[in-house]
Write a protein that holds these residues in place. Structure first.
Motif, mmCIF file in Angstrom:
data_model
loop_
_atom_site.group_PDB
_atom_site.id
_atom_site.type_symbol
_atom_site.label_atom_id
_atom_site.label_comp_id
_atom_site.label_asym_id
_atom_site.label_seq_id
_atom_site.Cartn_x
_atom_site.Cartn_y
_atom_site.Cartn_z
ATOM 1 N N ARG A 1 0.832 -1.202 0.000
ATOM 2 C CA ARG A 1 0.000 0.000 0.000
ATOM 3 C C ARG A 1 0.870 1.257 0.000
ATOM 4 N N LEU A 2 1.999 1.193 0.707
ATOM 5 C CA LEU A 2 2.921 2.331 0.718
ATOM 6 C C LEU A 2 3.454 2.613 -0.684
ATOM 7 N N VAL A 3 3.775 1.559 -1.426
ATOM 8 C CA VAL A 3 4.191 1.734 -2.821
ATOM 9 C C VAL A 3 3.125 2.508 -3.585
ATOM 10 N N HIS A 4 1.877 2.074 -3.449
ATOM 11 C CA HIS A 4 0.763 2.727 -4.148
ATOM 12 C C HIS A 4 0.643 4.193 -3.722
ATOM 13 N N ASP A 5 0.761 4.456 -2.427
ATOM 14 C CA ASP A 5 0.637 5.829 -1.935
ATOM 15 C C ASP A 5 1.734 6.720 -2.514
ATOM 16 N N LEU B 1 9.216 -2.421 -1.404
ATOM 17 C CA LEU B 1 9.144 -0.990 -1.683
ATOM 18 C C LEU B 1 10.051 -0.617 -2.849
ATOM 19 N N THR B 2 11.278 -1.096 -2.823
ATOM 20 C CA THR B 2 12.226 -0.758 -3.879
ATOM 21 C C THR B 2 11.764 -1.282 -5.228
ATOM 22 N N THR B 3 11.310 -2.523 -5.251
ATOM 23 C CA THR B 3 10.839 -3.107 -6.511
ATOM 24 C C THR B 3 9.654 -2.324 -7.059
#
Length: 265
Positions: free
Chosen positions: A72-76, A120-122
């Motif tokens: 979800r953090l990636v999306h945010d 997150l990095t990916t």
């Protein structure tokens, strides 16, 4: 020109000091922490006060004990920036007193300190087109062994400090792997031991003193500003050889394959 910066684990200890140190050069500055935004309002006000006029500040809460929250953090983050010039994977937890598994069956220190940064990095890698990834490691990784046959440390290998060192060895190994498989020559990937720092994380595992968090922040900012050093491991500001396991391509590939299997599940 201000940079687009993402910093995880930004609300306490090293991360808090680093957020304040990076504020003047960032727009947007995207901070992550465990706490809801209203619980870190004082920090966000202090960071905003140090930012350039008109610069944007975003804060997202996510618990890396749940990989869905990392996703979800990636999306945010993707929702508020098209470009990431600097990604600092700083979020970490100490090994808990007893062996603890997440809901998906991962040792919680390994998941928080290694698997979540990989997620997150990916998820942001296409945004880091000409940027820099700094993975905050630990010198404890030098004394660890990577248990590729027992990544959950289930076979009597668990102790809080051993779990922490194991997770940081995995992070350094991943840094070396990603440096060798970066999507573009304009992407640089490094890892850094920021120093022995007096934080709650350190004191949860070790009865030692340490430098102030600002010392670590200065080291991270220094390393973040370097160039032409893809794949380097820094001991504070000095390039040093990492654990030999981390530098071994076959070990890197085995960890990467195991990681893909874990994340697929």
């Amino acid at each position: 020109m201000p940079s687009s910066i993402v910093l995880t684990g930004a609300t306490t200890g090293i991360g808090r000091a680093t957020a304040l140190a990076l504020a003047h050069r960032a727009s947007p500055l995207i901070l992550h922490g465990l706490e809801p935004a209203d619980e870190v309002a004082d920090l966000l006000r202090a960071v905003r006060a140090g930012m350039p006029a008109g610069a944007e500040l975003f804060y997202f809460a996510a618990d890396f004990g749940d990989l869905d929250e990392a996703e979800r953090l990636v999306h945010d983050i993707r929702g508020v920036t098209e470009r990431v010039d600097l990604l600092v994977n700083n979020a970490a937890r100490p090994g808990p007193p007893t062996h603890t598994l997440t809901g998906t069956g991962n040792e919680i220190t390994f998941q928080t300190n290694y698997l979540a940064p990989v997620v997150l990095t990916t998820g942001l890698l296409d945004r880091v087109e000409a940027g820099r990834i700094v993975n905050v490691a630990s010198a404890t990784h030098l004394s660890a062994s990577l248990h590729l046959d027992d990544l959950t440390l289930a076979r009597g290998r668990y102790s809080p400090a051993a779990a922490y060192a194991h997770s940081k060895l995995a992070l350094v190994t991943y840094s070396c792997w990603l440096a060798a498989h970066r999507p573009s020559p304009s992407v640089e990937v490094v890892s850094v031991h920021p120093g022995v720092i007096a934080t709650g994380l350190l004191h949860a595992m070790f009865s030692v003193g340490g430098d102030r968090p600002e010392h670590a922040a200065d080291n991270i900012v220094y390393v973040a500003g370097r160039h032409g050093d893809n794949g380097t491991y820094y001991d504070e500001r000095r390039p040093e050889p990492p654990n030999p396991e981390a530098a071994e391509p076959a070990t890197q590939d085995r960890l990467h394959a195991a990681t893909l299997d874990i994340l697929a599940v």
